[in-house]
Scaffold this motif. Structure first.
Motif, PDB file in Angstrom:
ATOM      1  N   HIS A  80       0.870  -1.177   0.000  1.00  0.00           N
ATOM      2  CA  HIS A  80       0.000   0.000   0.000  1.00  0.00           C
ATOM      3  C   HIS A  80       0.907   1.227   0.000  1.00  0.00           C
ATOM      4  O   HIS A  80       2.124   1.112   0.153  1.00  0.00           O
ATOM      5  CB  HIS A  80      -1.003   0.008   1.160  1.00  0.00           C
ATOM      6  N   ILE A  81       0.324   2.393  -0.216  1.00  0.00           N
ATOM      7  CA  ILE A  81       1.154   3.597  -0.343  1.00  0.00           C
ATOM      8  C   ILE A  81       0.968   4.556   0.826  1.00  0.00           C
ATOM      9  O   ILE A  81       1.374   5.711   0.756  1.00  0.00           O
ATOM     10  CB  ILE A  81       0.886   4.323  -1.692  1.00  0.00           C
ATOM     11  N   ASP A  82       0.378   4.081   1.913  1.00  0.00           N
ATOM     12  CA  ASP A  82       0.163   4.927   3.081  1.00  0.00           C
ATOM     13  C   ASP A  82       1.463   5.136   3.850  1.00  0.00           C
ATOM     14  O   ASP A  82       2.346   4.281   3.854  1.00  0.00           O
ATOM     15  CB  ASP A  82      -0.867   4.290   4.017  1.00  0.00           C
ATOM     16  N   LEU A  83       1.535   6.263   4.531  1.00  0.00           N
ATOM     17  CA  LEU A  83       2.626   6.512   5.467  1.00  0.00           C
ATOM     18  C   LEU A  83       2.506   5.480   6.589  1.00  0.00           C
ATOM     19  O   LEU A  83       1.394   5.137   6.996  1.00  0.00           O
ATOM     20  CB  LEU A  83       2.485   7.928   6.044  1.00  0.00           C
ATOM     21  N   ILE A 111       4.137   8.493  -1.632  1.00  0.00           N
ATOM     22  CA  ILE A 111       3.404   8.055  -0.451  1.00  0.00           C
ATOM     23  C   ILE A 111       2.121   8.872  -0.394  1.00  0.00           C
ATOM     24  O   ILE A 111       2.140  10.078  -0.663  1.00  0.00           O
ATOM     25  CB  ILE A 111       4.232   8.260   0.828  1.00  0.00           C
ATOM     26  N   ALA A 112       1.012   8.233  -0.037  1.00  0.00           N
ATOM     27  CA  ALA A 112      -0.252   8.944   0.133  1.00  0.00           C
ATOM     28  C   ALA A 112      -0.160   9.770   1.415  1.00  0.00           C
ATOM     29  O   ALA A 112      -0.073   9.220   2.504  1.00  0.00           O
ATOM     30  CB  ALA A 112      -1.410   7.960   0.198  1.00  0.00           C
ATOM     31  N   LEU A 113      -0.156  11.071   1.278  1.00  0.00           N
ATOM     32  CA  LEU A 113      -0.032  11.980   2.420  1.00  0.00           C
ATOM     33  C   LEU A 113      -1.322  12.773   2.588  1.00  0.00           C
ATOM     34  O   LEU A 113      -1.310  13.995   2.700  1.00  0.00           O
ATOM     35  CB  LEU A 113       1.169  12.910   2.209  1.00  0.00           C
ATOM     36  N   ASN A 114      -2.437  12.085   2.607  1.00  0.00           N
ATOM     37  CA  ASN A 114      -3.741  12.743   2.637  1.00  0.00           C
ATOM     38  C   ASN A 114      -3.972  13.542   3.916  1.00  0.00           C
ATOM     39  O   ASN A 114      -4.301  14.730   3.859  1.00  0.00           O
ATOM     40  CB  ASN A 114      -4.857  11.702   2.459  1.00  0.00           C
ATOM     41  N   TRP A 115      -3.797  12.923   5.069  1.00  0.00           N
ATOM     42  CA  TRP A 115      -4.005  13.635   6.330  1.00  0.00           C
ATOM     43  C   TRP A 115      -3.004  14.781   6.448  1.00  0.00           C
ATOM     44  O   TRP A 115      -3.364  15.889   6.850  1.00  0.00           O
ATOM     45  CB  TRP A 115      -3.879  12.673   7.521  1.00  0.00           C
ATOM     46  N   GLU A 116      -1.762  14.508   6.087  1.00  0.00           N
ATOM     47  CA  GLU A 116      -0.713  15.528   6.178  1.00  0.00           C
ATOM     48  C   GLU A 116      -1.044  16.717   5.283  1.00  0.00           C
ATOM     49  O   GLU A 116      -0.892  17.874   5.694  1.00  0.00           O
ATOM     50  CB  GLU A 116       0.643  14.921   5.794  1.00  0.00           C
ATOM     51  N   ASN A 117      -1.507  16.460   4.080  1.00  0.00           N
ATOM     52  CA  ASN A 117      -1.856  17.521   3.140  1.00  0.00           C
ATOM     53  C   ASN A 117      -2.990  18.396   3.677  1.00  0.00           C
ATOM     54  O   ASN A 117      -2.999  19.611   3.462  1.00  0.00           O
ATOM     55  CB  ASN A 117      -2.243  16.915   1.788  1.00  0.00           C
ATOM     56  N   GLU A 118      -3.936  17.786   4.360  1.00  0.00           N
ATOM     57  CA  GLU A 118      -5.097  18.523   4.869  1.00  0.00           C
ATOM     58  C   GLU A 118      -4.830  19.223   6.198  1.00  0.00           C
ATOM     59  O   GLU A 118      -5.542  20.168   6.544  1.00  0.00           O
ATOM     60  CB  GLU A 118      -6.286  17.571   5.027  1.00  0.00           C
ATOM     61  N   ASN A 119      -3.820  18.791   6.944  1.00  0.00           N
ATOM     62  CA  ASN A 119      -3.652  19.278   8.310  1.00  0.00           C
ATOM     63  C   ASN A 119      -2.333  19.964   8.630  1.00  0.00           C
ATOM     64  O   ASN A 119      -2.212  20.561   9.692  1.00  0.00           O
ATOM     65  CB  ASN A 119      -3.842  18.109   9.291  1.00  0.00           C
ATOM     66  N   LEU A 120      -1.345  19.853   7.762  1.00  0.00           N
ATOM     67  CA  LEU A 120      -0.039  20.440   8.062  1.00  0.00           C
ATOM     68  C   LEU A 120       0.237  21.625   7.137  1.00  0.00           C
ATOM     69  O   LEU A 120      -0.112  21.575   5.958  1.00  0.00           O
ATOM     70  CB  LEU A 120       1.062  19.383   7.924  1.00  0.00           C
ATOM     71  N   PRO A 121       0.887  22.659   7.645  1.00  0.00           N
ATOM     72  CA  PRO A 121       1.131  23.838   6.811  1.00  0.00           C
ATOM     73  C   PRO A 121       2.213  23.656   5.740  1.00  0.00           C
ATOM     74  O   PRO A 121       2.234  24.411   4.774  1.00  0.00           O
ATOM     75  CB  PRO A 121       1.555  24.909   7.821  1.00  0.00           C
ATOM     76  N   ALA A 122       3.094  22.656   5.896  1.00  0.00           N
ATOM     77  CA  ALA A 122       4.173  22.499   4.913  1.00  0.00           C
ATOM     78  C   ALA A 122       4.617  21.044   4.813  1.00  0.00           C
ATOM     79  O   ALA A 122       4.755  20.353   5.819  1.00  0.00           O
ATOM     80  CB  ALA A 122       5.369  23.368   5.293  1.00  0.00           C
ATOM     81  N   SER A 158      -4.549   7.118  -2.994  1.00  0.00           N
ATOM     82  CA  SER A 158      -4.781   5.741  -2.575  1.00  0.00           C
ATOM     83  C   SER A 158      -4.394   4.798  -3.697  1.00  0.00           C
ATOM     84  O   SER A 158      -4.345   5.194  -4.864  1.00  0.00           O
ATOM     85  CB  SER A 158      -6.272   5.588  -2.230  1.00  0.00           C
ATOM     86  N   VAL A 159      -4.157   3.539  -3.356  1.00  0.00           N
ATOM     87  CA  VAL A 159      -3.888   2.550  -4.402  1.00  0.00           C
ATOM     88  C   VAL A 159      -5.108   2.383  -5.304  1.00  0.00           C
ATOM     89  O   VAL A 159      -4.989   1.936  -6.440  1.00  0.00           O
ATOM     90  CB  VAL A 159      -3.451   1.180  -3.831  1.00  0.00           C
ATOM     91  N   ASN A 160      -6.283   2.762  -4.814  1.00  0.00           N
ATOM     92  CA  ASN A 160      -7.497   2.676  -5.634  1.00  0.00           C
ATOM     93  C   ASN A 160      -7.452   3.633  -6.822  1.00  0.00           C
ATOM     94  O   ASN A 160      -8.181   3.450  -7.793  1.00  0.00           O
ATOM     95  CB  ASN A 160      -8.738   2.959  -4.789  1.00  0.00           C
ATOM     96  N   ASP A 161      -6.607   4.675  -6.753  1.00  0.00           N
ATOM     97  CA  ASP A 161      -6.464   5.632  -7.848  1.00  0.00           C
ATOM     98  C   ASP A 161      -5.480   5.155  -8.906  1.00  0.00           C
ATOM     99  O   ASP A 161      -5.349   5.784  -9.953  1.00  0.00           O
ATOM    100  CB  ASP A 161      -5.993   6.991  -7.310  1.00  0.00           C
ATOM    101  N   LEU A 162      -4.756   4.081  -8.623  1.00  0.00           N
ATOM    102  CA  LEU A 162      -3.753   3.571  -9.551  1.00  0.00           C
ATOM    103  C   LEU A 162      -4.390   2.629 -10.565  1.00  0.00           C
ATOM    104  O   LEU A 162      -5.261   1.835 -10.221  1.00  0.00           O
ATOM    105  CB  LEU A 162      -2.660   2.817  -8.786  1.00  0.00           C
ATOM    106  N   PRO A 163      -3.945   2.699 -11.826  1.00  0.00           N
ATOM    107  CA  PRO A 163      -4.456   1.735 -12.808  1.00  0.00           C
ATOM    108  C   PRO A 163      -3.911   0.337 -12.514  1.00  0.00           C
ATOM    109  O   PRO A 163      -2.927   0.184 -11.789  1.00  0.00           O
ATOM    110  CB  PRO A 163      -3.914   2.273 -14.132  1.00  0.00           C
ATOM    111  N   ASP A 164      -4.564  -0.655 -13.087  1.00  0.00           N
ATOM    112  CA  ASP A 164      -4.113  -2.038 -12.931  1.00  0.00           C
ATOM    113  C   ASP A 164      -2.646  -2.138 -13.326  1.00  0.00           C
ATOM    114  O   ASP A 164      -2.230  -1.646 -14.378  1.00  0.00           O
ATOM    115  CB  ASP A 164      -4.968  -2.956 -13.819  1.00  0.00           C
TER     116      ASP A 164
END
Length: 174
Positions: A80-83, A111-122, A158-164
């Motif tokens: 998976h690509i999560d931190l 790496i999927a940095l979803n929470w970091e992107n939404e919550n951290l300033p840099a 997410s890995v769901n966004d990746l093509p086969d």
């Protein structure tokens, strides 16, 4: 000062993911679990004006034919690509301090940095840098250097966004 009974068994066998012509070996190592590293980080953050969190993954986790199977990694491949969860959990605790956090991500791949992107300033993507990393980061974070780089890869949510993986059609890909 304590004695422990240790039993080590080495079985040499070819594995499905390994080049069976490689030299077989075993390592025995100890990990010091007596320190509460999370508490140390949170205590240090209390006296900081800004938190610079250096995290991500290392080349010891992703590569070719590696004898490693843990959450997110299987023999050098990403599952998976999560931190890593322990890092995201610590970032969430550090955010509760109210201090601004600069997240420096070290990785050889996205790496999927979803929470970091939404919550951290840099967020700084550092990939796997070399011996001048400290100087380069200090210059970047102090503002004395502004390279305004562009990412050479797409960071998916997410890995769901990746093509086969087996689909080589390039239409619609970056």
């Amino acid at each position: 000062g304590k004695q422990y009974k240790v039993e080590a068994i080495l079985r040499l066998a070819g594995l499905w993911w390994a080049n069976n012509h490689q030299q077989q070996f075993a390592n025995l190592s100890w990990t010091d679990v007596s320190r509460d590293l999370e508490k140390e980080a949170l205590d240090a953050a209390k006296s900081a004006d800004v938190i610079v969190f250096c995290g991500g993954i290392s080349a010891s986790l992703e590569g070719e034919e590696m004898p490693l199977e843990i959450d997110g990694f299987s023999h050098g491949d990403r599952t998976h690509i999560d931190l890593p969860k322990v890092q995201e959990d610590l970032l969430k605790e550090l955010q509760k301090t109210g201090k601004p956090i600069v997240y420096v991500n070290f990785s050889g791949s996205a790496i999927a940095l979803n929470w970091e992107n939404e919550n951290l300033p840099a967020i700084v993507q550092a990939f796997y840098p070399g011996e001048a990393t400290g100087t380069a980061l200090a210059n970047l974070l102090s503002g004395s250097l502004n390279p305004s780089g562009r990412l050479p890869v797409t960071f998916y949510k997410s890995v769901n966004d990746l093509p086969d993986f087996k689909n080589y059609v390039m239409e619609g890909r970056t």
